[in-house]
Design an enzyme around this catalytic site. Structure first.
Site, PDB file in Angstrom:
ATOM      1  N   GLY A  89     -11.819  -7.410   4.834  1.00 34.70           N
ATOM      2  CA  GLY A  89     -10.581  -8.096   4.470  1.00 34.70           C
ATOM      3  C   GLY A  89     -10.211  -9.066   5.574  1.00 34.70           C
ATOM      4  CD  GLN A 107       3.933  -5.748   3.251  1.00 33.23           C
ATOM      5  OE1 GLN A 107       4.779  -4.865   3.384  1.00 33.23           O
ATOM      6  NE2 GLN A 107       2.631  -5.514   3.360  1.00 33.23           N
ATOM      7  N   PRO A 131       7.261  -4.249  11.217  1.00 35.75           N
ATOM      8  CG  PRO A 131       6.181  -5.773  12.639  1.00 35.75           C
ATOM      9  CD  PRO A 131       6.311  -4.312  12.351  1.00 35.75           C
ATOM     10  CD  GLN A 132       1.667  -5.250   8.643  1.00 30.99           C
ATOM     11  OE1 GLN A 132       1.512  -4.130   9.115  1.00 30.99           O
ATOM     12  NE2 GLN A 132       0.763  -5.826   7.886  1.00 30.99           N
ATOM     13  CB  THR A 161      -3.177  -4.857   7.006  1.00 33.46           C
ATOM     14  OG1 THR A 161      -1.927  -4.787   6.311  1.00 33.46           O
ATOM     15  CG2 THR A 161      -3.485  -3.502   7.613  1.00 33.46           C
ATOM     16  CB  ILE A 162      -7.821  -7.087   8.165  1.00 33.89           C
ATOM     17  CG1 ILE A 162      -8.191  -5.988   7.166  1.00 33.89           C
ATOM     18  CG2 ILE A 162      -9.051  -7.517   8.952  1.00 33.89           C
ATOM     19  CD1 ILE A 162      -8.756  -4.723   7.795  1.00 33.89           C
ATOM     20  CB  CYS A 183      -0.949   0.008   1.194  1.00 31.47           C
ATOM     21  SG  CYS A 183      -0.130  -0.043   2.797  1.00 31.47           S
ATOM     22  CG  ASN A 184       2.655   2.839   2.972  1.00 39.95           C
ATOM     23  OD1 ASN A 184       1.790   3.668   2.718  1.00 39.95           O
ATOM     24  ND2 ASN A 184       2.772   2.271   4.155  1.00 39.95           N
ATOM     25  CB  SER A 188       8.138   1.459   6.949  1.00 36.75           C
ATOM     26  OG  SER A 188       8.650   0.256   6.444  1.00 36.75           O
TER      27      SER A 188
END
Length: 422
Positions: free
Chosen positions: A187, A118, A113-114, A191-192, A50-51, A107
């Site tokens: 979702g 990814q 940490p995600q 993230t959700i 998303c970023n 980030s």
């Protein structure tokens, strides 16, 4: 040989641009194959979140413009528009950029940490597409190793902060008592899942999880004692929701202005807090025009994130030093690998000369030649042939005035100035 890291992120491009440059999971494999087919790229991987949307490449020569042209054409936007917000990093700077990204230093949420997971997924998809070879593969492994060191040796990951945490923090600021609120989460991805856990920790008892497939929604709901529904059931549930947080991979909006208007009427215009974390967006921007709706996108989370990052600032410098060390270590090992290839080729050349001279000596001995004479001739032959090519090249370089080559030869062959005494 050159490494490239290029793309756009939350610092250089608005969400409007980022959602147009995003790759869906279904597009990734074919996009990688097409990229390697129509550009000079030898190895490639794509990271799309998303970023950010970033391409990690290995090319024999740097041809970033060709890759940017492909990226613009693939997503049907003008090259000038893309170049206005794109960045390009080459070789050691590309390596450093990848390591900073994987470590959470680039980030929106410092140290989140995600991103490492990814990036590991991006590597796995590239392997599936057959677009990762030995060089980019080594770079990914070095990147993962450096990111792990940053996580274990610094405090960058302490006091968990993420986009999910920021969204829940904002909800806590708007609602004086979250325990009385009902949340609708759209979702069922990572993230959700984080959002759901944060809400649960804040005492939110009524959580509904909506997803394209009921199985995934039910799995998350079961973990938290929540209720699972399909996306198609959202209109029937929306009016009950004080908090709506959405993060899916849908290419089209899931919630439109009309649906939210109907929900507000049924709620008698009781306010709704909505956060759209998805790129492309799940909630139509026009929803934010409605009275009694507080709609935020990922770009609106900056202030919340900033407040939650103060404890990590001190660790960032130590993390940057580890990334710098990881970059230098990788580039040094890469240079060593280049020397190994040269040494391997020269050894093969020397072994061919040896075998030829040995065969000659064996024939001379078989024909009755003196062992002493044959050995002397073998030694002379080996010496002359091993020195022939270097001698010719050194004379040529010297005649061209390239004196640095002579100094390099002395260092390479460990020679001393003047005549060395036996």
């Amino acid at each position: 040989m050159a490494f490239l890291a290029l793309g756009i992120n939350h610092k250089t491009a608005s969400v409007d641009v980022r959602e147009r440059v995003a790759f869906t999971p279904d597009q990734m494999v074919e996009a990688l194959r097409q990229l390697c087919r129509v550009t000079p790229t030898r190895e490639a991987a794509i990271l799309s979140t998303c970023n950010r949307s970033e391409l990690y490449l290995q090319q024999d020569q740097v041809e970033a413009d060709a890759v940017l042209a492909w990226l613009a054409n693939y997503h049907r936007l003008s090259l000038d528009e893309l170049k206005a917000c794109a960045y390009v990093h080459v070789d050691d700077q590309a390596v450093r950029h990848m390591m900073r990204v994987a470590s959470g230093l680039d980030s929106l949420v410092l140290g989140e940490p995600q991103i490492l997971g990814q990036m590991k997924s991006a590597y796995a998809v590239a392997r599936e597409a057959g677009s990762v070879g030995p060089l980019l593969g080594r770079l990914f492994q070095a990147t993962f190793s450096t990111a792990k060191t940053v996580r274990t040796d610094t405090a960058i990951g302490e006091n968990p902060v993420s986009v999910a945490f920021a969204a829940v923090s904002l909800a806590r600021q708007i609602f004086s008592n979250l325990q009385r609120s009902q949340a609708l989460l759209i979702g069922a991805g990572e993230t959700i899942t984080l959002v759901a856990r944060h809400l649960h920790e804040q005492g939110v008892k009524k959580i509904v999880v909506a997803n394209r497939t009921l199985e995934r929604a039910s799995a998350l709901a079961a973990e938290l004692g929540a209720h699972a529904i399909l996306l198609a059931d959202i209109p029937d549930e929306l009016h009950n929701s004080d908090i709506v947080i959405s993060s899916t991979a849908s290419q089209l909006p899931i919630l439109g202005k009309g649906a939210v208007e109907q929900a507000l009427k049924r709620r008698k215009h009781k306010p709704m807090f909505m956060v759209d974390i998805a790129v492309p967006r799940d909630i139509e921007p026009q929803v934010g025009e409605l009275d009694d709706v507080y709609l935020y996108t990922v770009d609106d989370l900056h202030e919340v994130v900033a407040e939650n990052l103060k404890s990590r600032q001190g660790a960032a410098q130590a993390a940057e030093e580890l990334v710098a060390a990881g970059t230098e270590d990788f580039m040094q090992r890469l240079r060593e690998l280049a020397a190994v290839d040269v040494l391997k080729a020269y050894r093969q050349h020397a072994e061919r000369i040896r075998d030829d001279e040995l065969s000659k000596a064996q024939r001379l001995l078989a024909n009755g030649g003196s062992a002493e004479d044959v050995l002397a001739q073998l030694a002379r032959g080996l010496t002359n042939k091993l020195l022939h090519a270097p001698s010719v090249q050194l004379k040529k370089l010297s005649a061209e005035g390239r004196v640095e080559a002579l100094s390099m030869a002395q260092e390479l062959f460990a020679l001393h100035e003047g005549t060395e005494k036996p």
